[in-house]
Design a protein around this motif. Structure first.
Motif, PDB file in Angstrom:
ATOM      1  N   ARG A 115      47.238 109.240  60.246  1.00  0.00           N
ATOM      2  CA  ARG A 115      48.917 109.373  60.199  1.00  0.00           C
ATOM      3  C   ARG A 115      49.780 109.504  60.192  1.00  0.00           C
ATOM      4  O   ARG A 115      50.605 108.895  60.518  1.00  0.00           O
ATOM      5  CB  ARG A 115      48.946 108.342  57.950  1.00  0.00           C
ATOM      6  CG  ARG A 115      48.156 107.657  57.340  1.00  0.00           C
ATOM      7  CD  ARG A 115      48.554 106.680  55.982  1.00  0.00           C
ATOM      8  NE  ARG A 115      48.827 107.407  54.929  1.00  0.00           N
ATOM      9  CZ  ARG A 115      47.482 108.017  54.214  1.00  0.00           C
ATOM     10  NH1 ARG A 115      46.272 106.997  54.258  1.00  0.00           N
ATOM     11  NH2 ARG A 115      48.066 109.007  53.171  1.00  0.00           N
ATOM     12  N   GLY A 240      57.068 103.397  54.481  1.00  0.00           N
ATOM     13  CA  GLY A 240      55.753 102.988  54.502  1.00  0.00           C
ATOM     14  C   GLY A 240      54.430 103.875  54.954  1.00  0.00           C
ATOM     15  O   GLY A 240      53.602 104.335  54.227  1.00  0.00           O
ATOM     16  N   LYS A 244      51.898 104.563  52.051  1.00  0.00           N
ATOM     17  CA  LYS A 244      50.024 104.398  52.453  1.00  0.00           C
ATOM     18  C   LYS A 244      49.771 105.432  51.607  1.00  0.00           C
ATOM     19  O   LYS A 244      48.650 105.795  50.868  1.00  0.00           O
ATOM     20  CB  LYS A 244      49.988 104.417  53.966  1.00  0.00           C
ATOM     21  CG  LYS A 244      50.448 102.879  54.099  1.00  0.00           C
ATOM     22  CD  LYS A 244      49.584 102.487  54.581  1.00  0.00           C
ATOM     23  CE  LYS A 244      50.244 102.956  56.035  1.00  0.00           C
ATOM     24  NZ  LYS A 244      50.742 103.298  57.245  1.00  0.00           N
ATOM     25  N   SER A 307      51.140  94.720  49.476  1.00  0.00           N
ATOM     26  CA  SER A 307      50.862  95.198  50.694  1.00  0.00           C
ATOM     27  C   SER A 307      52.157  96.828  51.348  1.00  0.00           C
ATOM     28  O   SER A 307      52.080  96.100  52.271  1.00  0.00           O
ATOM     29  CB  SER A 307      49.801  94.905  51.311  1.00  0.00           C
ATOM     30  OG  SER A 307      50.681  94.205  52.345  1.00  0.00           O
ATOM     31  N   GLY A 309      53.276  99.312  51.854  1.00  0.00           N
ATOM     32  CA  GLY A 309      53.274 100.197  52.703  1.00  0.00           C
ATOM     33  C   GLY A 309      53.434  99.828  54.141  1.00  0.00           C
ATOM     34  O   GLY A 309      53.172 100.145  55.768  1.00  0.00           O
ATOM     35  N   ASP A 310      52.036  98.990  54.121  1.00  0.00           N
ATOM     36  CA  ASP A 310      51.594  98.128  55.772  1.00  0.00           C
ATOM     37  C   ASP A 310      52.185  97.630  56.080  1.00  0.00           C
ATOM     38  O   ASP A 310      53.254  97.134  57.101  1.00  0.00           O
ATOM     39  CB  ASP A 310      50.336  97.650  55.266  1.00  0.00           C
ATOM     40  CG  ASP A 310      48.881  98.142  54.843  1.00  0.00           C
ATOM     41  OD1 ASP A 310      49.139  99.749  55.744  1.00  0.00           O
ATOM     42  OD2 ASP A 310      48.109  98.253  54.072  1.00  0.00           O
ATOM     43  N   ASP A 313      55.336  99.410  57.433  1.00  0.00           N
ATOM     44  CA  ASP A 313      54.942  99.949  59.364  1.00  0.00           C
ATOM     45  C   ASP A 313      55.240  98.697  60.046  1.00  0.00           C
ATOM     46  O   ASP A 313      55.365  99.057  60.903  1.00  0.00           O
ATOM     47  CB  ASP A 313      53.427 100.261  59.366  1.00  0.00           C
ATOM     48  CG  ASP A 313      53.081 101.319  60.317  1.00  0.00           C
ATOM     49  OD1 ASP A 313      54.044 101.931  60.264  1.00  0.00           O
ATOM     50  OD2 ASP A 313      51.593 100.780  60.688  1.00  0.00           O
TER      51      ASP A 313
END
Length: 367
Positions: A115, A240, A244, A307, A309-310, A313
């Motif tokens: 990541r 993000g 994650k 979600s 974090g996603d 992003d």
């Protein structure tokens, strides 16, 4: 540590700036390359210590090899990987250490490194796009400046000799231009010194008042909004990535706060306080001016789906594409305007030099 051992209180520490350090200022530890190579070795099944030892053996630079050897020594002493990285803050920034520390809690170091590599690649892509867009305008400014200097320091003084006898009949601006030519010819060294001093003064003023210039740019309509979107895109991408990796939301916000402008950083403190008190993420961020209409909607979806974090992003990716389109549009508009401005400056110098010839030709035609 030596100063504190003698009873002093250290208020601040900064690196010594001399010619040697200035020469080596561009030599930074290749963190993205290190992360990629370490990721490959870990995926191949090597233990962490052996993987870093392998990278240290293949490193050609003594200072970089020393950094990796110190990390290996700390690991052999039983320290965690994040604690070992903290011993080399110049090579491993706090964001990288925080990413590794979050991965240690979930035992997924390889995905965390993956990541971070993707995160750095996306940031570098944005920087390269901005740099590539600025190359041609800078080239135009450089060439236009050189042509103007050639005219002012070489051509104008020679035209001044021709018009010495007709100095009283020249237009006002032509007189000023030719007076500069006479001065530049008689005192070439002084004229070049004044020009160099002006350049140094501009550079010094820019460095001294960099914060004020930055604040002024934020107040420009259109430009300030794009600067805000650029910083928010980096902020959302960093947050993000940390989310994650398993880092708590408030801690991730505090870690990513260093990427923001001081004005936005103060707003983030208020937003983090509201989130800590149990308020929603989207509402807290929006109430403190840390969202855009698109980001607000996507944050609401992230809260509903769990979600975050996603979703952050994806927000960063959307704003990156928006900024790319704006940079392309601005470049296409700015380049012709810059060419026209440079042409006007050079053309004005040439016209002022040839103005007496035009008047002389007109007088001969009338007679």
């Amino acid at each position: 540590a030596q100063a504190e051992g003698r009873g002093y209180t250290v208020l601040a520490v900064r690196a010594r700036r001399d010619l040697a350090t200035l020469w080596r200022s561009g030599d930074r530890f290749p963190l993205p390359l290190f992360s990629q190579e370490l990721l490959v070795l870990l995926n191949a099944g090597l233990p962490l210590v052996e993987a870093i030892e392998t990278l240290a053996q293949k490193e050609r630079r003594d200072e970089f090899r020393g950094v990796l050897n110190r990390v290996v020594a700390a690991l052999r002493q039983g320290q965690t990987f994040s604690a070992a990285l903290e011993h080399a803050p110049t090579a491993f920034p706090p964001l990288y250490v925080a990413t590794v520390r979050a991965a240690e809690r979930t035992s997924d170091l390889a995905p965390a490194l993956s990541r971070y590599v993707a995160y750095q690649a996306q940031l570098e892509a944005i920087k390269k796009r901005v740099v590539n867009a600025s190359i041609y305008p800078l080239l135009l400014i450089g060439v236009g400046g050189l042509v103007s200097l050639f005219l002012l320091f070489y051509v104008v003084p020679r035209f001044g000799r021709i018009y010495e006898e007709r100095a009283s009949d020249l237009p006002v601006f032509s007189k000023l231009l030719l007076a500069w030519g006479s001065f530049a010819e008689a005192h070439a060294g002084l004229a070049l010194g004044l020009l160099a001093g002006l350049v140094v003064l501009v550079i010094y003023s820019f460095k001294t008042f960099k914060a004020k210039i930055s604040n002024a740019m934020w107040r420009i309509p259109g430009v300030g909004e794009r600067l805000k979107v650029y910083q928010l895109a980096r902020f959302y991408r960093t947050t993000g990535m940390l989310l994650k990796g398993g880092m708590p939301l408030v801690a991730a916000l505090e870690m990513a706060a260093e990427l923001l402008h001081p004005v936005l950083r103060e707003r983030l403190v208020a937003a983090s306080r509201a989130i800590s008190e149990g308020r929603g993420v989207s509402a807290s961020m929006d109430a403190n001016g840390l969202t855009t209409p698109v980001a607000m909607r996507m944050l609401v979806v992230g809260e509903s789906s769990g979600s975050m974090g996603d979703m952050m992003d994806r927000i960063a990716g959307f704003h990156d594409d928006e900024l790319a389109r704006w940079v392309d549009w601005f470049t296409r508009l700015f380049e012709p305007l810059l060419m026209a401005l440079i042409g006007l400056v050079i053309g004005a110098i040439v016209v002022l030099m040839y103005m007496p010839i035009f008047e002389l030709a007109g007088s001969l035609g009338c007679s």
